[in-house]
Design a protein around this motif. Structure first.
Motif, PDB file in Angstrom:
ATOM      1  N   CYS A  62     -11.881  -0.081   3.550  1.00 56.64           N
ATOM      2  CA  CYS A  62     -11.666   0.309   4.951  1.00 56.64           C
ATOM      3  C   CYS A  62     -10.894  -0.773   5.699  1.00 56.64           C
ATOM      4  O   CYS A  62     -10.032  -0.463   6.520  1.00 56.64           O
ATOM      5  N   ALA A  63     -11.182  -2.034   5.420  1.00 55.87           N
ATOM      6  CA  ALA A  63     -10.458  -3.129   6.068  1.00 55.87           C
ATOM      7  C   ALA A  63      -8.993  -3.117   5.653  1.00 55.87           C
ATOM      8  O   ALA A  63      -8.092  -3.260   6.482  1.00 55.87           O
ATOM      9  N   TRP A  64      -8.748  -2.941   4.363  1.00 58.45           N
ATOM     10  CA  TRP A  64      -7.370  -2.917   3.864  1.00 58.45           C
ATOM     11  C   TRP A  64      -6.597  -1.749   4.463  1.00 58.45           C
ATOM     12  O   TRP A  64      -5.459  -1.909   4.905  1.00 58.45           O
ATOM     13  N   LEU A  65      -7.229  -0.578   4.476  1.00 57.29           N
ATOM     14  CA  LEU A  65      -6.578   0.610   5.016  1.00 57.29           C
ATOM     15  C   LEU A  65      -6.308   0.455   6.513  1.00 57.29           C
ATOM     16  O   LEU A  65      -5.232   0.820   6.997  1.00 57.29           O
ATOM     17  N   GLY A  66      -7.267  -0.101   7.245  1.00 56.58           N
ATOM     18  CA  GLY A  66      -7.080  -0.320   8.671  1.00 56.58           C
ATOM     19  C   GLY A  66      -5.962  -1.301   8.957  1.00 56.58           C
ATOM     20  O   GLY A  66      -5.165  -1.112   9.881  1.00 56.58           O
ATOM     21  N   ASP A  67      -5.875  -2.369   8.158  1.00 59.57           N
ATOM     22  CA  ASP A  67      -4.797  -3.345   8.334  1.00 59.57           C
ATOM     23  C   ASP A  67      -3.435  -2.726   8.038  1.00 59.57           C
ATOM     24  O   ASP A  67      -2.467  -2.991   8.742  1.00 59.57           O
ATOM     25  N   LYS A  68      -3.369  -1.906   6.997  1.00 59.85           N
ATOM     26  CA  LYS A  68      -2.100  -1.258   6.647  1.00 59.85           C
ATOM     27  C   LYS A  68      -1.656  -0.258   7.708  1.00 59.85           C
ATOM     28  O   LYS A  68      -0.472  -0.124   7.987  1.00 59.85           O
ATOM     29  N   MET A  69      -2.624   0.448   8.295  1.00 62.34           N
ATOM     30  CA  MET A  69      -2.298   1.470   9.286  1.00 62.34           C
ATOM     31  C   MET A  69      -2.204   0.905  10.696  1.00 62.34           C
ATOM     32  O   MET A  69      -1.736   1.582  11.611  1.00 62.34           O
ATOM     33  N   GLY A  70      -2.689  -0.320  10.881  1.00 63.73           N
ATOM     34  CA  GLY A  70      -2.617  -0.949  12.191  1.00 63.73           C
ATOM     35  C   GLY A  70      -3.668  -0.458  13.171  1.00 63.73           C
ATOM     36  O   GLY A  70      -3.429  -0.436  14.372  1.00 63.73           O
ATOM     37  N   ILE A  71      -4.827  -0.029  12.672  1.00 68.94           N
ATOM     38  CA  ILE A  71      -5.914   0.396  13.547  1.00 68.94           C
ATOM     39  C   ILE A  71      -7.156  -0.431  13.232  1.00 68.94           C
ATOM     40  O   ILE A  71      -7.214  -1.140  12.229  1.00 68.94           O
ATOM     41  N   GLN A  72      -8.157  -0.327  14.087  1.00 65.94           N
ATOM     42  CA  GLN A  72      -9.371  -1.114  13.921  1.00 65.94           C
ATOM     43  C   GLN A  72     -10.122  -0.710  12.659  1.00 65.94           C
ATOM     44  O   GLN A  72     -10.206   0.466  12.322  1.00 65.94           O
ATOM     45  N   ARG A  73     -10.697  -1.723  12.017  1.00 65.95           N
ATOM     46  CA  ARG A  73     -11.447  -1.482  10.786  1.00 65.95           C
ATOM     47  C   ARG A  73     -12.670  -0.609  11.042  1.00 65.95           C
ATOM     48  O   ARG A  73     -12.988   0.268  10.242  1.00 65.95           O
ATOM     49  N   SER A  74     -13.332  -0.844  12.137  1.00 69.73           N
ATOM     50  CA  SER A  74     -14.535  -0.063  12.435  1.00 69.73           C
ATOM     51  C   SER A  74     -14.206   1.416  12.642  1.00 69.73           C
ATOM     52  O   SER A  74     -14.964   2.302  12.257  1.00 69.73           O
ATOM     53  N   ARG A  75     -13.048   1.683  13.222  1.00 71.80           N
ATOM     54  CA  ARG A  75     -12.634   3.075  13.435  1.00 71.80           C
ATOM     55  C   ARG A  75     -12.365   3.762  12.097  1.00 71.80           C
ATOM     56  O   ARG A  75     -12.719   4.928  11.906  1.00 71.80           O
ATOM     57  N   VAL A  76     -11.762   3.039  11.154  1.00 71.06           N
ATOM     58  CA  VAL A  76     -11.518   3.603   9.825  1.00 71.06           C
ATOM     59  C   VAL A  76     -12.848   3.919   9.149  1.00 71.06           C
ATOM     60  O   VAL A  76     -13.005   4.968   8.521  1.00 71.06           O
ATOM     61  N   ARG A  77     -13.827   3.029   9.283  1.00 65.50           N
ATOM     62  CA  ARG A  77     -15.141   3.256   8.685  1.00 65.50           C
ATOM     63  C   ARG A  77     -15.802   4.502   9.266  1.00 65.50           C
ATOM     64  O   ARG A  77     -16.375   5.311   8.536  1.00 65.50           O
ATOM     65  N   ILE A  78     -15.706   4.662  10.576  1.00 67.41           N
ATOM     66  CA  ILE A  78     -16.311   5.833  11.223  1.00 67.41           C
ATOM     67  C   ILE A  78     -15.622   7.114  10.772  1.00 67.41           C
ATOM     68  O   ILE A  78     -16.276   8.101  10.441  1.00 67.41           O
ATOM     69  N   TYR A  79     -14.283   7.103  10.726  1.00 62.27           N
ATOM     70  CA  TYR A  79     -13.554   8.282  10.256  1.00 62.27           C
ATOM     71  C   TYR A  79     -13.909   8.606   8.816  1.00 62.27           C
ATOM     72  O   TYR A  79     -14.029   9.772   8.440  1.00 62.27           O
TER      73      TYR A  79
END
Length: 71
Positions: free
Chosen positions: A16-33
């Motif tokens: 989730c951290a890697w994906l959030g960094d690549k997409m430029g959004i918050q890591r916590s938001r990626v985890r929730i999604y």
């Protein structure tokens, strides 16, 4: 105990951290999604998560191997 917590978070939430960094959004938001998507798709997104986690570990392993060869 702190070292164990960091290792667990890195292993469990690294994707989730890697994906959030690549997409430029918050890591916590990626985890929730991801949690919402897992519930809606009846867990089939877990396959995607495991594939990405495996791929990230392989990349890290290969990079480490290249460093050792260069020495």
């Amino acid at each position: 105990m702190e070292r164990l917590r960091r290792k667990l978070e890195h292993s469990a939430f690294g994707v989730c951290a890697w994906l959030g960094d690549k997409m430029g959004i918050q890591r916590s938001r990626v985890r929730i999604y991801f949690i919402y998507l897992s519930c809606l798709s009846l867990g089939s997104s877990l396959l995607f998560y495991f594939f990405i986690a495996f791929w990230l570990n392989i990349r890290e392993y290969l990079r480490e191997g290249r460093r050792q060869i260069g020495l």
